[in-house]
Scaffold this active site. Sequence first.
Site, mmCIF file in Angstrom:
data_model
loop_
_atom_site.group_PDB
_atom_site.id
_atom_site.type_symbol
_atom_site.label_atom_id
_atom_site.label_comp_id
_atom_site.label_asym_id
_atom_site.label_seq_id
_atom_site.Cartn_x
_atom_site.Cartn_y
_atom_site.Cartn_z
ATOM 1 N N VAL A 73 0.832 -1.205 0.000
ATOM 2 C CA VAL A 73 0.000 0.000 0.000
ATOM 3 C C VAL A 73 0.864 1.252 0.000
ATOM 4 O O VAL A 73 0.640 2.181 -0.777
ATOM 5 C CB VAL A 73 -0.960 -0.003 1.208
ATOM 6 C CG1 VAL A 73 -1.671 1.344 1.332
ATOM 7 C CG2 VAL A 73 -1.974 -1.126 1.075
ATOM 8 N N ASP A 114 10.748 3.164 6.200
ATOM 9 C CA ASP A 114 10.369 1.797 6.548
ATOM 10 C C ASP A 114 11.389 1.259 7.554
ATOM 11 O O ASP A 114 12.578 1.612 7.479
ATOM 12 C CB ASP A 114 10.327 0.901 5.306
ATOM 13 C CG ASP A 114 9.494 -0.359 5.534
ATOM 14 O OD1 ASP A 114 8.315 -0.351 5.154
ATOM 15 O OD2 ASP A 114 10.034 -1.332 6.115
ATOM 16 N N GLY A 167 1.402 -1.078 8.896
ATOM 17 C CA GLY A 167 0.475 -1.988 9.552
ATOM 18 C C GLY A 167 0.190 -3.201 8.711
ATOM 19 O O GLY A 167 0.561 -3.258 7.528
ATOM 20 N N ALA A 226 -15.889 6.285 -4.195
ATOM 21 C CA ALA A 226 -15.452 6.131 -5.584
ATOM 22 C C ALA A 226 -16.001 4.837 -6.173
ATOM 23 O O ALA A 226 -16.412 4.797 -7.348
ATOM 24 C CB ALA A 226 -13.925 6.139 -5.656
ATOM 25 N N HIS A 264 -15.374 3.112 7.491
ATOM 26 C CA HIS A 264 -14.708 2.485 6.346
ATOM 27 C C HIS A 264 -14.635 1.006 6.689
ATOM 28 O O HIS A 264 -13.643 0.506 7.199
ATOM 29 C CB HIS A 264 -13.315 3.067 6.136
ATOM 30 C CG HIS A 264 -12.527 2.362 5.056
ATOM 31 N ND1 HIS A 264 -13.001 2.193 3.775
ATOM 32 C CD2 HIS A 264 -11.311 1.759 5.092
ATOM 33 C CE1 HIS A 264 -12.109 1.540 3.061
ATOM 34 N NE2 HIS A 264 -11.073 1.260 3.839
#
Length: 310
Positions: free
Chosen positions: A11, A32, A77, A150, A175
Site C-alpha cells: 500500500v 520503513d 500496519g 469512488a 470504512h
Amino acid sequence: MKVAIIGIGTVGSAVATAVKNTGLVHEIVLFDRDAVRARAAAEDLGHAASFGFDVNISPANNYRAIRGSDIVIIAAGANQKPGETRTDLLQHNADVIRDIVPRVMANVDPKRVVLILVTNPLDVMVMLAQKLSGLPPARVIGTGTMLDTARLRTILARGLSVSPQSIHSYVLGEHGDSSVVDWSSITVGGLTIDDFCRQLKIPLTAAIRNSIEEHVRNAAYEIIRGRGATWDGIGAAVADLLKCIINDEHRILTVSIAAGTGAHVLAMSLPRIVGANGVIATLNPKMSAAESAALKKSGKIIQKNFSHLG
C-alpha cells in the site's frame, strides 16, 4: 512541499507512486523499518523520473529524515488477508500506530503538519492517532470512505451509462462493513437518482439498491481474494486528498476525523470541506430515517472497537 510516507509495503509503495505522479511535491521520504526495502523502493521510484516529474525521493529508517515534512502519510500496519475483516487487524495495528505517532511528532512541526491515516481499521486508527499526536482533529485525517464512495460512483455509472463525474453520491460512516450508502442525497446531472432513473426508464428497485450496497461493501474482499491486497484505489484516494490539501481546493470529500469531546469522540466519514489546513467544515447530508439509524449504528460499532483497544 515535503511529504513523508511511513510504511513502504504494497500500500505504501502505491501511495508513493500516486503522490509522486501528482507533480505537487518536491521531496518524498520513504520510511520503513526495513532499510533495504526503503532503499529499493526509493531507487525504483526514482528511476521513473525520466518519464514524469523529477522529485527528490529518499529512503529512511530513522525518523530524523522526516523533519521538515508538511504532510506525513501513515500506511504502516498489517493488511487484510483473504477471509479477514478490517477489524481483525485492530490490536496489531493499534500497536503499530502507538509506536509510530509519538516518533513522528518528535520530528515534525506540530503547528503545521497534517497527518493522513491509511491504516485499518481506519476510523479507530484516526481516533488513536489524534489522541496520541495532540494535533487538532482537523489535521489528523483518515481517507475514510473516499474509496468506498469512488466505488459507489463507478458502480452507479456503469449501471446508468453515464460518467462517474456526473454522479454526486456519498458512502458514510465506517470504512468497513457497516458503511452507509446515502441514497437520499445522490444526484445525477442535477437530478435526484430517482428522477434520473424515471426519465430514462432505468429500474432501481430495492433489490437492485441492496445489490449495489453489497458490491460496494464487498469490493475490497473480492479484490483481496483475487490479488492478495488492494493498493491502486487507496493510492489514488490518498493522492486526491493530498491535492486537495496542497492546492487549498475546498473540495468536499468523505474523510474521517475525530469529532466530539470526552467520551463522545468519534471518527467516521461525513462530507467534509478540505483545504490547506485540513478539514474546514463538516456537512450533514440529507438522509432518510433508515439511513440516519444505520449511520448511528455504524458509529456505535466504531466506538465499540475503539473501546476494545488495550
